[in-house]
Motif scaffolding. Structure first.
Motif, short mmCIF file in Angstrom:
data_model
loop_
_atom_site.label_atom_id
_atom_site.label_comp_id
_atom_site.label_asym_id
_atom_site.label_seq_id
_atom_site.Cartn_x
_atom_site.Cartn_y
_atom_site.Cartn_z
N ALA A 64 0.81 -1.22 0.00
CA ALA A 64 0.00 0.00 0.00
C ALA A 64 0.84 1.27 0.00
CB ALA A 64 -0.93 0.00 1.21
N ALA A 65 2.12 1.18 0.31
CA ALA A 65 2.97 2.38 0.40
C ALA A 65 4.18 2.24 -0.50
CB ALA A 65 3.42 2.58 1.85
N SER A 66 4.78 3.36 -0.82
CA SER A 66 5.99 3.37 -1.66
C SER A 66 7.21 2.91 -0.89
CB SER A 66 6.23 4.77 -2.21
OG SER A 66 5.14 5.17 -3.00
N TYR A 67 7.30 3.30 0.38
CA TYR A 67 8.42 2.94 1.23
C TYR A 67 7.88 2.40 2.55
CZ TYR A 67 11.20 5.57 -2.08
OH TYR A 67 11.79 6.01 -3.23
N LEU A 68 8.66 1.52 3.19
CA LEU A 68 8.24 0.90 4.44
C LEU A 68 9.32 1.05 5.51
CD1 LEU A 68 6.85 -2.46 3.02
CD2 LEU A 68 5.51 -0.49 3.76
N GLN A 69 8.88 1.07 6.76
CA GLN A 69 9.78 1.03 7.90
C GLN A 69 9.07 0.27 9.01
OE1 GLN A 69 10.75 4.73 9.89
NE2 GLN A 69 12.75 3.93 10.45
#
Length: 141
Positions: A64-69
């Motif tokens: 769902a997101a471009s980047y993850l953390q």
């Protein structure tokens, strides 16, 4: 004249029915939520000894997101959750990971969970919480 009038009414009635059906279908499709695929997992030992270190690991992914953390949070004694550590920001194509080496200071049950955040850029200052793992409990003896 009567015949033309009836045909005109039938045509309008058919159009109204078609427009109504299309409108209803669009409302139903808009009400159905779109689900993003992803998961969050946390691993921790079931027990640890006082004064000894143990490892808590988390990994997660979401499209769902471009980047993850991913971040690890912990608490003991029913107090508020606090952040233990966070992993690096990664692209959506790769899995986000975090590892914490925790030293058990006192007896009791410690709880840990993993929280996966979605970011729009690698330096996004307003991440969005995407998923939270189940709670992993460690009995410190």
């Amino acid at each position: 004249m009567t015949r033309t009038k009836k045909t005109g009414m039938r045509a309008r009635g058919g159009r109204v029915a078609v427009v109504g059906a299309v409108g209803l279908a669009s409302v139903v499709l808009a009400a159905v939520p779109a689900f993003a695929k992803g998961s969050v997992e946390i691993t921790a030992p079931h027990a640890a000894h006082v004064g000894k270190a143990f490892t808590v690991k988390a990994r997660g992914d979401d499209d769902a997101a471009s980047y993850l953390q991913i971040c690890l949070e912990g608490r003991s004694g029913g107090h508020a959750w606090h952040r233990v550590t966070c992993g690096a920001v990664v692209d959506t194509g790769t899995e986000a990971r975090a590892t914490a080496h925790v030293k058990a200071a006192h007896r009791g049950t410690q709880q840990y969970r993993a929280v996966l955040y979605g970011l729009t850029s690698p330096h996004d200052r307003h991440p969005v919480r995407e998923r939270t793992s189940t709670v992993a409990k460690v009995a410190v003896r």
